[in-house]
Design an enzyme around this catalytic site. Structure first.
Site, mmCIF file in Angstrom:
data_model
loop_
_atom_site.group_PDB
_atom_site.id
_atom_site.type_symbol
_atom_site.label_atom_id
_atom_site.label_comp_id
_atom_site.label_asym_id
_atom_site.label_seq_id
_atom_site.Cartn_x
_atom_site.Cartn_y
_atom_site.Cartn_z
ATOM 1 N N LYS A 1 27.759 -21.782 5.587
ATOM 2 C CA LYS A 1 27.792 -21.149 4.788
ATOM 3 C C LYS A 1 28.016 -19.375 5.866
ATOM 4 O O LYS A 1 27.834 -20.068 7.497
ATOM 5 C CB LYS A 1 26.322 -20.437 4.056
ATOM 6 C CG LYS A 1 26.494 -21.452 2.626
ATOM 7 C CD LYS A 1 24.983 -21.581 2.161
ATOM 8 C CE LYS A 1 24.871 -22.133 0.443
ATOM 9 N NZ LYS A 1 25.800 -21.943 -0.151
ATOM 10 N N ARG B 1 25.920 -30.606 -6.710
ATOM 11 C CA ARG B 1 26.370 -31.442 -7.416
ATOM 12 C C ARG B 1 26.949 -33.139 -7.596
ATOM 13 O O ARG B 1 26.453 -34.606 -8.325
ATOM 14 C CB ARG B 1 28.259 -31.020 -8.039
ATOM 15 C CG ARG B 1 28.753 -30.453 -7.672
ATOM 16 C CD ARG B 1 30.171 -29.918 -7.883
ATOM 17 N NE ARG B 1 29.891 -28.477 -7.876
ATOM 18 C CZ ARG B 1 30.754 -27.755 -8.345
ATOM 19 N NH1 ARG B 1 31.433 -27.780 -9.052
ATOM 20 N NH2 ARG B 1 30.013 -26.269 -7.528
HETATM 21 N N1 BES Z 1 22.921 -23.892 -3.378
HETATM 22 C C1 BES Z 1 24.135 -23.353 -3.138
HETATM 23 C C2 BES Z 1 24.348 -21.957 -4.736
HETATM 24 C C3 BES Z 1 23.223 -20.867 -4.820
HETATM 25 C C4 BES Z 1 24.172 -20.111 -4.519
HETATM 26 C C5 BES Z 1 22.696 -20.658 -4.838
HETATM 27 C C6 BES Z 1 23.687 -18.889 -4.099
HETATM 28 C C7 BES Z 1 21.508 -19.474 -5.059
HETATM 29 C C8 BES Z 1 22.276 -18.223 -4.409
HETATM 30 C C9 BES Z 1 24.865 -24.092 -4.027
HETATM 31 O O1 BES Z 1 25.481 -25.920 -3.345
HETATM 32 C C10 BES Z 1 26.173 -23.828 -3.005
HETATM 33 O O2 BES Z 1 26.989 -23.565 -2.467
HETATM 34 N N2 BES Z 1 27.501 -23.234 -3.931
HETATM 35 C C11 BES Z 1 28.810 -22.642 -4.250
HETATM 36 C C12 BES Z 1 29.479 -24.065 -4.914
HETATM 37 C C13 BES Z 1 31.523 -23.444 -4.644
HETATM 38 C C14 BES Z 1 31.126 -24.394 -2.970
HETATM 39 C C15 BES Z 1 32.186 -24.895 -5.445
HETATM 40 C C16 BES Z 1 28.966 -20.933 -4.653
HETATM 41 O O3 BES Z 1 28.061 -21.335 -5.819
HETATM 42 O O4 BES Z 1 29.338 -20.563 -3.852
HETATM 43 MN MN MN Z 2 25.905 -25.721 -1.342
#
Ligand code: BES
Ligand code: MN
Ligand code: ZN
Length: 495
Positions: free
Chosen positions: A279, A353
């Site tokens: 990230k 997931r």
């Molecule tokens: N934990 C994150 C989701 C999240 C992001 C929660 C921002 C709260 C605030 C999750 O693991 C994630 O990174 N999801 C990605 C999925 C994508 C890579 C398909 C997302 O939401 O960007």
């Molecule tokens: Mn994630």
């Protein structure tokens, strides 16, 4: 925090602070009317002169009003009578709680339950009013102090709170006590830093809860047992971290063994760096709340145990830390999940997931009456609903309705998104049964579609609490949500 009932005349009460509500429109009602009479119209005069605001959510502290024994009176503005409803009542209670926390009061007597008592428009019954007031006071009374020195002007917590009602309302306070416990635990876990709140720490929390109740047991699965169970997706996510993964299984028995349990599954990613699909730096520290789903199912579980609800409940937490490392899983990897279905990893940041799919497969051994997972699964849920609602997804209209209704009652609301099969093709992979991301469009829904492939034949729902469980920016921190929704759902199952 200690909740009691006291139906004595409000004007004669010896308390540090009386809390009452006033509407924009006269005449004054309930306790406000009694106080106004006892003080020879002083309260109404202060309102008329503008010294006491009746605006919704405003608060004014009065000292030593003639004719009233209480040392202080906190007057909460309730706004227009016509607009007053359950949601407004709830937020007035929360504002009162925040005010009491921030001002030097260790005890208070709450009379908010009698505001608008003669009105029917969506305002709950006396039981609901008392419970909701107590829950919100308990929620507001939380302050994070574990790793920081208190500020000089921090006051001690509100310790004892009485409510203007008789013994017949004891059940409302008993419910509130359980729900507050759940909220407090959930908030605390969400706020703790990721170097303290690791998968092993979450497991210890579960053990602590199991030790506190006779009818609660716990089982902690570590890497070796998960390997035997072929939980390759959960293990892959945890493999890049020195803090190994755990599968936490809490069991509460409130009914005979033959009764099918509700199973709550929580995403417990104690830190989500994104893994090899790292990230960006800004705000990454907030990804410690990626165990918000786990925190809220543990909190709801504790609430249920405290209330000793006549149901069977199982809580399964998939706890792991998502880190980049020489041993970490990578984009391109194909994982064989516990179900036997294969997943091509396109993005190691879509890890939630992956930990959930194995936990959901595992959970089916309990033959659940309802299988509900709660997860901070997608940023797209925050984009869609902001911080006000959790996203609820289910193919089962009855289960979705039960969850939505529980959220309405608890004022911890959800909003439904579809899980239509139309979205399923977005998960198509050339090299596995599915890939772990569904592209830009409908990110929260395709995440649910992914999970749906591991819950066929189950009465299953998915709650994405990425927006509701955490407040970003100024007043940042965990809200503990959706403990309120889940606890209400469980109460309704018992009834
Ligand atoms: N934990 C994150 C989701 C999240 C992001 C929660 C921002 C709260 C605030 C999750 O693991 C994630 O990174 N999801 C990605 C999925 C994508 C890579 C398909 C997302 O939401 O960007
Ligand atoms: Mn994630
Ligand atoms: Zn995540």
């Amino acid at each position: 925090m200690n909740f009691t009932l006291n139906s004595s005349l409000v004007t004669d009460l010896d308390t540090a602070c009386l809390v009452i509500g006033v509407f924009e429109q006269s005449p004054l009602q309930g306790s406000a009317e009694l106080i106004d009479q006892a003080s020879n119209g002083a309260l109404q005069q202060l309102i008329n002169s503008g010294d006491v605001s009746t605006d919704w959510k405003s608060s004014t502290l009065l000292h030593g009003l003639d004719g009233v024994t209480a040392k202080r009176i906190l007057v909460m503005g309730c706004g227009e009578t016509e607009k007053f409803n359950a949601v407004r009542y709830d937020s007035v209670c929360m504002s009162a709680g925040t005010f009491l926390r921030d001002h030097a009061t260790t005890s208070a007597h709450i009379c908010l339950n009698d505001i608008g008592a003669d009105r029917e428009t969506g305002l709950g019954q006396p039981h609901w009013r008392i419970r909701q007031a107590a829950v919100n006071l308990g929620r507001a009374n939380y302050r994070y102090t574990t790793t920081k020195a208190p500020k000089d002007d921090d006051n001690g917590p509100l310790i004892s709170v009485s409510f203007n009602a008789g013994e017949e309302m004891q059940a409302a306070l008993d419910e509130a006590r359980g729900i507050v416990k759940g909220y407090q635990r959930s908030k605390q876990l969400g706020n703790l830093p990721p170097n303290i709140c690791t998968p092993a720490f979450l497991a210890e929390q579960a053990i602590e809860i199991a030790d506190s109740y006779e009818n609660v047991s716990v089982e902690i699965l570590e890497t070796e047992e998960m390997t035997q169970l072929k939980m390759s997706a959960l293990l892959a996510v945890g493999r890049g971290s020195a803090n190994g993964p755990r599968l936490i299984v809490l069991k509460y028995q409130g009914k005979d063994k033959t009764s099918r349990p509700v199973v709550l599954v929580g995403k417990g990613v104690t830190f989500d760096s994104g893994g090899i699909s790292l990230k960006p730096g800004p705000n990454m520290e907030q990804m410690k709340f990626d165990m918000g789903g786990a925190a809220s199912v543990i909190g709801a579980f504790e609430a249920c145990a405290d209330m000793q609800l006549p149901i069977n409940l199982i809580c399964v937490v998939a706890a792991a830390e998502n880190m980049p490392d020489g041993n970490a899983y990578r984009p391109g990897d194909v994982l064989t999940t516990m179900s036997g279905k294969t997943v091509e990893v396109l993005n190691t940041d879509a890890e939630g997931r992956l930990v959930l799919c194995d936990a959901l497969t595992y959970s089916q051994r309990f033959n659940p009456a309802a299988l509900i997972d709660v997860a901070t699964l997608t940023g797209a849920a925050v984009v869609a609903l902001g911080h006000h609602a959790s996203a609820i997804m289910s193919k089962h209209d009855d289960l979705a309705d039960e969850l939505l209704e529980a959220g309405q009652t608890a004022i911890d609301r959800g909003w439904r998104l579809p899980v239509w099969d139309d979205y399923q093709p977005q998960l198509k992979s050339e090299f596995a049964d599915m890939k772990n991301v569904g592209g830009m469009a409908a990110g929260s829904i395709t995440a649910a579609c992914f999970l749906s492939r591991f819950t066929t034949d189950q009465r299953w729902a998915h709650i994405d609490c990425a927006g509701s469980t955490w407040i970003w920016g100024g007043d940042k921190g965990s809200t503990g949500r959706p403990v309120g929704l889940l606890a209400q759902f469980l109460i309704n199952q018992a009834g």
